[in-house]
Design an enzyme around this catalytic site. Structure first.
Site, PDB file in Angstrom:
ATOM      1  N   LYS A 171       0.883  -1.171  -0.079  1.00  0.00           N
ATOM      2  CA  LYS A 171       0.065   0.030  -0.022  1.00  0.00           C
ATOM      3  C   LYS A 171       1.035   1.231  -0.157  1.00  0.00           C
ATOM      4  O   LYS A 171       1.628   1.473   1.088  1.00  0.00           O
ATOM      5  CB  LYS A 171      -0.992   0.011   0.991  1.00  0.00           C
ATOM      6  N   GLU A 246       8.089   0.504  11.725  1.00  0.00           N
ATOM      7  CA  GLU A 246       9.245   1.308  11.634  1.00  0.00           C
ATOM      8  C   GLU A 246       8.500   2.785  11.894  1.00  0.00           C
ATOM      9  O   GLU A 246       7.948   3.304  10.953  1.00  0.00           O
ATOM     10  CB  GLU A 246       9.979   1.421  10.404  1.00  0.00           C
ATOM     11  N   CYS A 280      12.868  10.244   9.123  1.00  0.00           N
ATOM     12  CA  CYS A 280      12.713   9.707  10.415  1.00  0.00           C
ATOM     13  C   CYS A 280      13.590   9.552  11.590  1.00  0.00           C
ATOM     14  O   CYS A 280      13.684   9.672  12.580  1.00  0.00           O
ATOM     15  CB  CYS A 280      11.879   8.142  10.295  1.00  0.00           C
ATOM     16  N   GLU A 381       7.940  15.017  16.818  1.00  0.00           N
ATOM     17  CA  GLU A 381       8.815  15.039  15.475  1.00  0.00           C
ATOM     18  C   GLU A 381       8.004  15.933  14.478  1.00  0.00           C
ATOM     19  O   GLU A 381       6.774  15.938  14.389  1.00  0.00           O
ATOM     20  CB  GLU A 381       8.227  13.732  14.756  1.00  0.00           C
TER      21      GLU A 381
HETATM   22  P1  NAD Z   1       1.487   8.242   8.258  1.00  0.00           P
HETATM   23  O1  NAD Z   1       1.842   7.363   9.407  1.00  0.00           O
HETATM   24  O2  NAD Z   1       0.732   9.363   8.382  1.00  0.00           O
HETATM   25  O3  NAD Z   1       1.367   7.517   7.065  1.00  0.00           O
HETATM   26  C1  NAD Z   1       2.078   6.384   6.555  1.00  0.00           C
HETATM   27  C2  NAD Z   1       1.457   5.096   5.491  1.00  0.00           C
HETATM   28  O4  NAD Z   1       0.348   4.702   6.290  1.00  0.00           O
HETATM   29  C3  NAD Z   1       0.692   5.730   4.441  1.00  0.00           C
HETATM   30  O5  NAD Z   1       0.591   5.013   3.268  1.00  0.00           O
HETATM   31  C4  NAD Z   1      -0.531   6.132   5.037  1.00  0.00           C
HETATM   32  O6  NAD Z   1      -1.514   6.123   3.810  1.00  0.00           O
HETATM   33  C5  NAD Z   1      -0.832   4.843   5.741  1.00  0.00           C
HETATM   34  N1  NAD Z   1      -2.210   4.961   6.842  1.00  0.00           N
HETATM   35  C6  NAD Z   1      -2.501   6.137   7.493  1.00  0.00           C
HETATM   36  N2  NAD Z   1      -3.345   5.616   8.384  1.00  0.00           N
HETATM   37  C7  NAD Z   1      -3.383   4.305   8.187  1.00  0.00           C
HETATM   38  C8  NAD Z   1      -4.149   3.432   9.094  1.00  0.00           C
HETATM   39  N3  NAD Z   1      -5.066   3.858  10.034  1.00  0.00           N
HETATM   40  N4  NAD Z   1      -4.018   2.266   8.804  1.00  0.00           N
HETATM   41  C9  NAD Z   1      -3.150   1.507   7.831  1.00  0.00           C
HETATM   42  N5  NAD Z   1      -2.253   2.589   7.094  1.00  0.00           N
HETATM   43  C10 NAD Z   1      -2.586   3.744   7.466  1.00  0.00           C
HETATM   44  O7  NAD Z   1       3.002   8.719   7.994  1.00  0.00           O
HETATM   45  P2  NAD Z   1       3.538   9.863   6.825  1.00  0.00           P
HETATM   46  O8  NAD Z   1       3.076  11.066   7.402  1.00  0.00           O
HETATM   47  O9  NAD Z   1       3.251   9.516   5.736  1.00  0.00           O
HETATM   48  O10 NAD Z   1       4.985   9.456   7.035  1.00  0.00           O
HETATM   49  C11 NAD Z   1       5.901  10.163   7.787  1.00  0.00           C
HETATM   50  C12 NAD Z   1       6.371   9.363   9.256  1.00  0.00           C
HETATM   51  O11 NAD Z   1       6.749   8.288   8.955  1.00  0.00           O
HETATM   52  C13 NAD Z   1       7.043   9.970  10.255  1.00  0.00           C
HETATM   53  O12 NAD Z   1       6.582   9.923  11.515  1.00  0.00           O
HETATM   54  C14 NAD Z   1       8.496   9.347  10.057  1.00  0.00           C
HETATM   55  O13 NAD Z   1       9.364   9.391  11.213  1.00  0.00           O
HETATM   56  C15 NAD Z   1       8.012   7.933   9.674  1.00  0.00           C
HETATM   57  N6  NAD Z   1       9.094   7.210   9.142  1.00  0.00           N
HETATM   58  C16 NAD Z   1       9.877   6.188   9.667  1.00  0.00           C
HETATM   59  C17 NAD Z   1      10.875   5.509   9.157  1.00  0.00           C
HETATM   60  C18 NAD Z   1      11.438   4.452   9.772  1.00  0.00           C
HETATM   61  O14 NAD Z   1      12.091   3.537   9.312  1.00  0.00           O
HETATM   62  N7  NAD Z   1      11.198   4.296  11.144  1.00  0.00           N
HETATM   63  C19 NAD Z   1      11.039   5.737   7.644  1.00  0.00           C
HETATM   64  C20 NAD Z   1      10.413   6.765   7.036  1.00  0.00           C
HETATM   65  C21 NAD Z   1       9.448   7.664   7.722  1.00  0.00           C
END
Ligand code: NAD
Length: 496
Positions: A171, A246, A280, A381
């Site tokens: 997804k 992650e 992240c 963050e």
């Molecule tokens: P997000 O959590 O809003 O979304 C991430 C993904 O999850 C998207 O594809 C979104 O459509 C999906 N999603 C949203 N709600 C969901 C739900 N209820 N159930 C299942 N899927 C759902 O994050 P974002 O704003 O897209 O990305 C930024 C975040 O990602 C930051 O917090 C960052 O730290 C984190 N991140 C972590 C890593 C790591 O390896 N630890 C790497 C990159 C980004």
């Protein structure tokens, strides 16, 4: 979308907006829960039919090799996708949207060849038997990825899962589907059976959550925010799915008083400003000894003035835009909160003005000094180009501040005395600690978070463990009932 080996459209479409120009550079199908069901059904069929899972590992590795060759041949195109889709400056896009994904793909292809798919169990001696431990695929694995590093994180979800013989439903984030859809076509052309890899688009709360709850999905590997990670863990619990998370970070970057300042100044900028801070594992809390504070901040802000923020297609550009208007406004909100809580803006603090910034989503690299660790800008963050500088008086105090966070993804220590830095590294609660470096995520090293930054690890030598089930097989070698455990329990049959 790519479902069951076919391109699938939908009545709804998204507009994909280039962050630097606000131009619509593409449209994409917007999936719904029906598409998620179709993708899981295709993945389940492929798994049950068994072509991919029964393909010997060396041949699975050969398919991954063909993908690597195809992506290598299209490096310029993937670089351009990264610039248009995410606003990566060109030099960075070459590294993050092509170079690292290729190196990581190669790592998984190599692991497929060398992994201990089956090993003998220990000799137990009590009864004459032998054991095998097999690593088998889990079934349908769902990968959910964010928008900040769309291809590389898609590779982390897809390649180890496929290497292990699973079927995958990916997804993608609604804003950044292009690179993963290209990868689907490349995997198909490389010989992956239809249904073994599927890509669906759609909103997280509907399509993402539906996949996480789906009873035919056995594993979810999620990268995104900690808030959504909590929800994913809850949604996966009804069907006891295996879960890898992650999540976010608030990386403490500790400069010790014997650091090489030239390296530490540039390194601290790199730590918080890569991809305009949308990483992240960024180093977003800079902990400076009070004896060095003023000199360090002066050098840091002087160096920031030399960086070019602007058009990501210009090879001279160092820092690009942020992803969206929503993201920009969120970051500006945090900057405002820092001002209101009494921190001092030492650099930036708003949006850049003038020619080149009329369109696009821009935030100035921003440095706050006088930050206390209980301020919002030190706890949450921000996911933007914002650095919080906190001063400390003793190493014990620095370690205490560093660990005073719900997160535990990354940390850093700058010192010319490596044993001293190692001692500090040993006290930091983080999955990755860089000494005199940052963002050095090697495919050979495990990556993941302590505390609320995640569950499990990606990359590293054990990367396939999380995508396999262990099966213990025991084979009796006596052929005699009286020598077996049940012979002891049931006694010898009367006519034996
Ligand atoms: P997000 O959590 O809003 O979304 C991430 C993904 O999850 C998207 O594809 C979104 O459509 C999906 N999603 C949203 N709600 C969901 C739900 N209820 N159930 C299942 N899927 C759902 O994050 P974002 O704003 O897209 O990305 C930024 C975040 O990602 C930051 O917090 C960052 O730290 C984190 N991140 C972590 C890593 C790591 O390896 N630890 C790497 C990159 C980004």
């Amino acid at each position: 979308m790519h479902i069951g080996g076919e391109w699938v459209d939908s009545d709804d479409r998204y507009e994909l907006i280039s962050p630097a120009t606000e131009e619509v550079f593409a449209t994409a199908a917007k999936g719904g829960t029906g598409h998620a069901d179709a993708a899981v059904a295709a993945a389940s069929r492929a798994f049950e039919e068994g072509t991919w899972r029964n393909t010997p590992p060396l041949e699975r590795a050969a398919v991954l090799d063909r993908v690597i060759a195809a992506v290598t041949a299209r490096m310029d195109e993937f670089t351009e996708i990264g610039v248009r889709e995410c606003g990566f400056p060109q030099r960075l896009s070459q590294a993050i949207c092509v170079g690292f994904p290729l190196a990581h793909m190669q790592h998984y292809a190599d692991l497929t060849r060398t992994y201990a798919w089956e090993r003998p169990g220990p000799v137990t001696g009590m009864v004459l038997s032998t054991q095998l431990v097999r690593r088998e695929p889990i079934g349908v694995c769902v990968g959910i990825v964010p928008w900040n590093f769309p291809l590389i994180i898609a590779v982390w979800k897809t390649f180890p899962a496929l290497a292990a013989g699973n079927s995958v439903v990916l997804k993608v984030d609604e804003k950044t589907p292009v690179a993963a859809l290209e990868m689907a076509a490349i995997l198909r052309d490389a010989g992956l059976p239809a249904g073994a890899f599927n890509v669906v688009t759609g909103d997280g709360e509907t399509v993402g959550a539906h996949l996480v709850r789906h009873p035919d999905v056995r594993k979810v590997s999620f990268t995104g925010s900690t808030a959504v990670g909590r929800q994913v863990m809850r949604d996966a619990s009804d069907t006891i799915k295996k879960v890898t998370l992650e999540l976010g970070g608030k990386g403490p970057n500790i400069v010790l008083d014997d650091a090489d300042l030239d390296a530490a100044v540039d390194g601290s900028i790199y730590a918080f400003l890569l991809h305009a801070g949308q990483a992240c594992e960024s180093g977003t809390r800079l902990l400076l000894p009070s004896s060095l504070h003023d000199e360090f901040v002066e050098r840091l802000t002087a160096r920031l003035k030399t960086l070019k923020v602007g058009d990501p297609f210009d090879p001279a550009t160092d820092i690009g835009p942020v992803m969206s208007a929503v993201q920009r406004d969120r970051i500006l909100g945090y900057i405002e909160s820092g001002k209101q809580e009494g921190a001092t803006v030492a650099h930036g603090g708003g949006t850049p003005q003038g020619p080149g910034y009329e369109k696009g989503f821009w935030v100035e690299p921003t440095v706050f000094t006088g930050v206390r660790n209980d301020m919002c800008i030190a706890r949450e963050e921000i996911f933007g180009p914002v650095l919080s500088v906190i001063s400390y008086d003793s190493v014990d105090e620095a370690v205490k501040i560093a660990n005073d966070t719900e997160y535990g993804l990354s940390a850093g220590v700058w010192s010319q005395d490596v044993p001293r830095a190692l001692e500090v590294a040993g006290r930091l609660q983080a999955g990755s600690v860089w000494i005199n470096d940052w963002h050095n995520i090697s495919q050979h090293m495990p990556f993941g978070g302590f505390k609320q930054s995640g569950v499990g690890r990606e990359l590293g030598a054990d990367a396939l463990d999380d995508f396999t089930e262990q099966k213990a097989i025991t084979i009796d070698l006596t052929g005699r009932v009286d020598r077996r455990a049940y012979g002891l329990v049931l006694g010898t049959p009367p006519n034996a």
